[in-house]
Design a protein around this motif. Structure first.
Motif, mmCIF file in Angstrom:
data_model
loop_
_atom_site.group_PDB
_atom_site.id
_atom_site.type_symbol
_atom_site.label_atom_id
_atom_site.label_comp_id
_atom_site.label_asym_id
_atom_site.label_seq_id
_atom_site.Cartn_x
_atom_site.Cartn_y
_atom_site.Cartn_z
ATOM 1 N N ALA A 37 0.808 -1.213 0.000
ATOM 2 C CA ALA A 37 0.000 0.000 0.000
ATOM 3 C C ALA A 37 0.844 1.266 0.000
ATOM 4 O O ALA A 37 0.306 2.374 -0.110
ATOM 5 N N GLY A 38 2.168 1.115 0.122
ATOM 6 C CA GLY A 38 3.044 2.288 0.095
ATOM 7 C C GLY A 38 3.021 3.101 1.375
ATOM 8 O O GLY A 38 3.245 4.317 1.341
ATOM 9 N N LEU A 39 2.775 2.434 2.522
ATOM 10 C CA LEU A 39 2.747 3.148 3.799
ATOM 11 C C LEU A 39 4.039 2.986 4.581
ATOM 12 O O LEU A 39 4.375 3.842 5.405
ATOM 13 N N ILE A 40 4.747 1.912 4.364
ATOM 14 C CA ILE A 40 6.049 1.698 4.996
ATOM 15 C C ILE A 40 6.990 1.098 3.963
ATOM 16 O O ILE A 40 6.566 0.636 2.892
ATOM 17 N N LEU A 41 8.283 1.114 4.265
ATOM 18 C CA LEU A 41 9.308 0.520 3.399
ATOM 19 C C LEU A 41 10.192 -0.396 4.237
ATOM 20 O O LEU A 41 10.440 -0.141 5.414
ATOM 21 N N ARG A 42 10.672 -1.446 3.613
ATOM 22 C CA ARG A 42 11.683 -2.274 4.261
ATOM 23 C C ARG A 42 13.059 -1.687 3.962
ATOM 24 O O ARG A 42 13.384 -1.382 2.816
ATOM 25 N N ARG A 43 13.861 -1.546 4.982
ATOM 26 C CA ARG A 43 15.268 -1.176 4.821
ATOM 27 C C ARG A 43 16.085 -2.351 5.343
ATOM 28 O O ARG A 43 16.412 -2.433 6.526
ATOM 29 N N ASP A 44 16.342 -3.324 4.464
ATOM 30 C CA ASP A 44 16.947 -4.570 4.898
ATOM 31 C C ASP A 44 18.456 -4.434 5.087
ATOM 32 O O ASP A 44 19.157 -3.787 4.292
ATOM 33 N N SER A 45 18.923 -5.093 6.111
ATOM 34 C CA SER A 45 20.358 -5.140 6.401
ATOM 35 C C SER A 45 21.034 -6.182 5.504
ATOM 36 O O SER A 45 20.351 -6.928 4.789
ATOM 37 N N PRO A 46 22.345 -6.269 5.548
ATOM 38 C CA PRO A 46 23.024 -7.293 4.734
ATOM 39 C C PRO A 46 22.576 -8.717 5.038
ATOM 40 O O PRO A 46 22.524 -9.554 4.134
ATOM 41 N N ASN A 47 22.226 -9.011 6.282
ATOM 42 C CA ASN A 47 21.785 -10.367 6.620
ATOM 43 C C ASN A 47 20.268 -10.468 6.807
ATOM 44 O O ASN A 47 19.758 -11.506 7.230
ATOM 45 N N GLY A 48 19.537 -9.377 6.504
ATOM 46 C CA GLY A 48 18.089 -9.400 6.580
ATOM 47 C C GLY A 48 17.515 -9.166 7.955
ATOM 48 O O GLY A 48 16.292 -9.140 8.112
ATOM 49 N N LYS A 49 18.359 -8.970 8.956
ATOM 50 C CA LYS A 49 17.853 -8.752 10.302
ATOM 51 C C LYS A 49 17.673 -7.260 10.558
ATOM 52 O O LYS A 49 18.235 -6.416 9.877
ATOM 53 N N ARG A 50 16.878 -6.968 11.592
ATOM 54 C CA ARG A 50 16.602 -5.566 11.943
ATOM 55 C C ARG A 50 17.469 -5.181 13.145
ATOM 56 O O ARG A 50 17.396 -5.825 14.196
ATOM 57 N N TYR A 51 18.205 -4.109 12.940
ATOM 58 C CA TYR A 51 19.050 -3.641 14.044
ATOM 59 C C TYR A 51 19.541 -2.241 13.707
ATOM 60 O O TYR A 51 19.314 -1.724 12.600
ATOM 61 N N ALA A 52 20.238 -1.635 14.668
ATOM 62 C CA ALA A 52 20.831 -0.309 14.476
ATOM 63 C C ALA A 52 22.283 -0.355 14.926
ATOM 64 O O ALA A 52 22.642 -1.134 15.824
ATOM 65 N N THR A 53 23.108 0.472 14.324
ATOM 66 C CA THR A 53 24.515 0.581 14.726
ATOM 67 C C THR A 53 24.757 1.975 15.275
ATOM 68 O O THR A 53 24.013 2.919 14.976
ATOM 69 N N ARG A 54 25.768 2.088 16.091
ATOM 70 C CA ARG A 54 26.102 3.371 16.723
ATOM 71 C C ARG A 54 27.507 3.798 16.301
ATOM 72 O O ARG A 54 28.374 2.967 15.994
ATOM 73 N N ASP A 55 27.724 5.102 16.347
ATOM 74 C CA ASP A 55 29.041 5.624 16.010
ATOM 75 C C ASP A 55 29.913 5.647 17.265
ATOM 76 O O ASP A 55 29.524 5.146 18.316
#
Length: 389
Positions: free
Chosen positions: A109-127
């Motif tokens: 429906a165009g309400l959200i997008l997937r932003r897939d990581s290299p391994n397909g898991k969801r996570y965040a990285t920090r500087d």
């Protein structure tokens, strides 16, 4: 150089729809911020126009709860990355397989997008300073980009809902007025109202369904036309009906010497027969040509269907047809068809032992949509032609 992936992880292929959604997500937002819960409320009202279900929006609500703050801002903080277990908990224990299905619907429906990581898991990285650097998960930016569109769709949905409510109100009132006027007309011997009441019952049954705006508008127009016809058939001036019980037997002054037992089938207009939308079975001239004997029972000429119905009501007792059987025939067949049938029975009276029972049999068939007087008329015409030859 920072790069955000536009392709899905795993075996999912790139599609034209995916690329179009990605392009929408990269488009400039019409506003710097948008209230995410107000957007969710608008989506709830406009879900049909957007193409999502209530369960899809329940999952979207769970996703929005992982976004900190009340507003969606046009920055890098619009990607949420909950685990399946966390998302299931906030979606009230929805199974993961069901979650995946509704997430896919939100993406289509165009309400959200997937932003897939290299391994397909969801996570965040920090500087190095500990601040969030990159996030992989679900991008909420399409909601911000489409906020004006969603708001307009919700406004239109509210207007349509109000219009449906008003149309439903108007239709209910018109049908109530029509039903009560028909009952009053029947109680005062102003015509046979069975067909009209049946039409009203059918429309009331349709109102119990969840109709779309166009269907409801057609139903409202139909109720308006029915009520207008009823008003046209009512007398312009009515005598005072508010007398006490001793005045209920009203005096009728009528120069017509024909009996009044079957006046419930009389017509109010030469062109409009009793009932809602009754159509004569065939041209009157053909009926009279096939059944000339009916003319012997009137001092004048039969110039209209009203005349034929009146003469048929006069003849029916002579054939041994009870008032109840005649009324029932008018209700099931319509007054014009009942009069045509009776004229055919009169024409063949020498070969019909029990006209009253025969009419009841034909009435029962008419109630099941299995009888029309047309074949009787045509059979009489063919017999007359054979005799003439």
């Amino acid at each position: 150089m920072r790069h955000i992936s536009m392709t899905p992880f795993g075996r999912q292929p790139v599609t034209a729809g995916l690329l179009a959604t990605r392009a929408l997500a990269e488009a400039p937002a019409p506003a710097a911020t948008a209230d995410k819960w107000a957007l969710l409320r608008d989506l709830t009202q406009a879900r049909k126009a957007i193409g999502v279900s209530d369960r899809d929006l329940a999952v979207l609500s769970a996703l929005l709860s992982f976004h900190p703050g009340k507003d969606l801002a046009d920055d890098d903080g619009l990607i949420v990355f909950p685990s399946n277990r966390s998302l299931s908990d906030r979606a009230h224990g929805m199974p993961e397989s069901t979650l995946r299905r509704h997430i896919a619907a939100l993406c289509r429906a165009g309400l959200i997008l997937r932003r897939d990581s290299p391994n397909g898991k969801r996570y965040a990285t920090r500087d190095c300073s500990g601040a969030l650097d990159r996030a992989y998960g679900f991008d909420l930016r399409p909601l911000l980009v489409r906020s004006a569109e969603i708001s307009d769709a919700a406004r239109q949905a509210r207007q349509d809902a109000l219009r449906r409510h008003r149309l439903r109100e108007m239709t209910v009132i018109r049908l109530r007025d029509a039903a009560k006027l028909l009952v009053w007309a029947s109680e005062n011997d102003l015509g046979d109202c069975a067909d009209g009441l049946e039409a009203i019952a059918g429309m009331q049954k349709q109102l119990r369904r969840k109709l779309d705006l166009d269907s409801l508008q057609r139903l409202a127009d139909c109720a308006a036309r029915l009520l207008a016809r009823i008003h046209d058939h009512l007398p312009r001036k009515t005598e005072d009906m508010s007398g006490n019980d001793s005045q209920n037997e009203r005096h009728h002054q009528n120069s017509n010497t024909e009996p009044l037992e079957s006046e419930s089938c009389k017509e109010q207009n030469d062109s409009d027969l009793p009932g809602s939308d009754e159509t004569p079975p065939m041209p009157l001239e053909i009926v009279l040509k096939a059944t000339p004997d009916i003319r012997d029972y009137t001092s004048g000429d039969i110039r209209s269907w009203r005349d034929l119905v009146r003469v048929a009501a006069f003849v029916s007792p002579m054939l041994g047809i009870t008032p109840d059987a005649w009324r029932q025939a008018c209700q099931e067949m319509g007054a014009a068809a009942a009069a045509t049938t009776l004229a055919c029975i009169l024409q063949r009276s020498g070969s019909i032992a029990r006209p009253g029972g025969y009419l009841r049999h034909l009435t029962d068939k008419a109630a099941n949509k299995a009888f029309s007087p047309g074949p009787m008329v045509m059979a009489l015409l063919r017999a007359d032609n054979r005799l003439a030859a």
